[in-house]
Design a protein around this motif. Structure first.
Motif, PDB file in Angstrom:
ATOM      1  N   GLU A 247      16.812  43.943  44.713  1.00 35.48           N
ATOM      2  CA  GLU A 247      18.013  43.170  44.980  1.00 35.48           C
ATOM      3  C   GLU A 247      19.285  43.908  44.569  1.00 35.48           C
ATOM      4  N   ARG A 248      19.143  45.109  44.034  1.00 37.07           N
ATOM      5  CA  ARG A 248      20.295  45.896  43.574  1.00 37.07           C
ATOM      6  C   ARG A 248      20.152  47.320  44.083  1.00 37.07           C
ATOM      7  N   ALA A 249      20.105  47.441  45.392  1.00 43.37           N
ATOM      8  CA  ALA A 249      19.765  48.728  45.989  1.00 43.37           C
ATOM      9  C   ALA A 249      20.816  49.801  45.723  1.00 43.37           C
ATOM     10  N   GLY A 250      22.090  49.447  45.817  1.00 45.84           N
ATOM     11  CA  GLY A 250      23.145  50.449  45.660  1.00 45.84           C
ATOM     12  C   GLY A 250      23.113  51.122  44.302  1.00 45.84           C
ATOM     13  N   THR A 251      23.063  50.297  43.253  1.00 49.01           N
ATOM     14  CA  THR A 251      23.026  50.893  41.916  1.00 49.01           C
ATOM     15  C   THR A 251      21.693  51.585  41.662  1.00 49.01           C
ATOM     16  N   SER A 252      20.609  51.048  42.173  1.00 50.02           N
ATOM     17  CA  SER A 252      19.302  51.683  41.973  1.00 50.02           C
ATOM     18  C   SER A 252      19.292  53.095  42.544  1.00 50.02           C
ATOM     19  N   ILE A 253      19.811  53.244  43.746  1.00 46.97           N
ATOM     20  CA  ILE A 253      19.820  54.551  44.398  1.00 46.97           C
ATOM     21  C   ILE A 253      20.813  55.487  43.728  1.00 46.97           C
ATOM     22  N   ALA A 254      22.019  54.986  43.468  1.00 48.03           N
ATOM     23  CA  ALA A 254      23.062  55.845  42.906  1.00 48.03           C
ATOM     24  C   ALA A 254      22.766  56.222  41.454  1.00 48.03           C
ATOM     25  N   PHE A 255      22.252  55.272  40.665  1.00 51.66           N
ATOM     26  CA  PHE A 255      21.896  55.588  39.276  1.00 51.66           C
ATOM     27  C   PHE A 255      20.766  56.602  39.217  1.00 51.66           C
ATOM     28  N   ALA A 256      19.827  56.529  40.170  1.00 50.34           N
ATOM     29  CA  ALA A 256      18.752  57.521  40.198  1.00 50.34           C
ATOM     30  C   ALA A 256      19.319  58.922  40.424  1.00 50.34           C
ATOM     31  N   ALA A 257      20.291  59.008  41.322  1.00 47.28           N
ATOM     32  CA  ALA A 257      20.920  60.306  41.578  1.00 47.28           C
ATOM     33  C   ALA A 257      21.710  60.782  40.361  1.00 47.28           C
ATOM     34  N   GLU A 258      22.442  59.869  39.718  1.00 52.16           N
ATOM     35  CA  GLU A 258      23.190  60.231  38.515  1.00 52.16           C
ATOM     36  C   GLU A 258      22.243  60.691  37.410  1.00 52.16           C
TER      37      GLU A 258
END
Length: 221
Positions: free
Chosen positions: A148-159
């Motif tokens: 339910e929190r795809a944007g932060t999940s993807i971006a935090f993984a990259a960070e």
């Protein structure tokens, strides 16, 4: 004198970290988008005996952030400690099946382009000092993605990947890179997630300089 740069400073964690590092003699540079909020934060810190300076910058505008970090280094001293901890926008947290390519632009600007720009801005100064600390602060989706929190999940993984690469590459130069994962909300009075408790953890990460990923609390808390 060297300085601590807190990117994404607010009245909770940012202020607590400013107080903790300020007590140790660091000049304090605070970065946020809103001048009025920065001024209130600086005023509150001054009342608690910490002299801080506010610099307006939007992490989604990399060159603006780079210029602000440059001004801070000129005015307060070389940035020895960089903390990157802005709070993600609520609209970054959309369900994965409702997240299209355009919905990922903001999260990636926020959690990838921003930290890369910040690190590139302060790294030359740290190398001249022969020491430095870079601290990334993220929510629980950095470690466990949430549908339910795809944007932060993807971006935090990259960070997180970027931070880990820096950790491996810069250790030999006396520059420590670490990540603090804070599951759930920062909560005043919480035994592990109170802002002052977290600030003490971050101070310990700076001083002890071991390992990349640290957890403020259990992931299922």
């Amino acid at each position: 004198m060297s300085s601590v740069a807190i990117v994404g400073a607010g009245p909770g964690l940012g202020a607590a970290v400013a107080r903790r590092f300020g007590r140790e003699g660091f000049a304090v540079a605070l970065f946020a988008r809103n001048r009025e909020r920065l001024d209130r934060l600086v005023e509150g810190l001054d009342e608690s005996g910490v002299q801080a300076h506010g610099f307006v910058a939007d992490v989604r505008r990399p060159q603006e952030l780079v210029r602000a970090l440059g001004r801070a280094a000129e005015e307060l001293g070389t940035v020895e400690v960089l903390q990157y901890s802005p709070v993600p926008h609520r609209d970054f947290m959309r369900p994965v099946l409702e997240t299209g390519p355009r919905d990922l632009v903001g999260p990636l600007e926020f959690s990838v382009y921003g930290p890369v720009a910040a690190v590139q801005a302060v790294l030359p100064g740290m190398r001249r000092l022969g020491r430095g600390t870079i601290l990334f602060v993220n929510g629980g989706t950095a470690a466990v993605p949430h549908t339910e929190r795809a944007g932060t999940s993807i971006a935090f993984a990259a960070e997180s990947a970027y931070g880990h690469l820096l950790h491996e590459r810069l250790a030999g130069e006396g520059i420590h890179v670490a990540q603090l994962v804070i599951p759930g909300a920062i909560t005043p009075g919480h035994v592990r997630k109170d802002p002052d408790v977290l600030a003490e953890v971050l101070w310990g990460m700076h001083r002890e300089r071991h390992g990349f990923r640290h957890f403020a609390d259990d992931l299922d808390s």
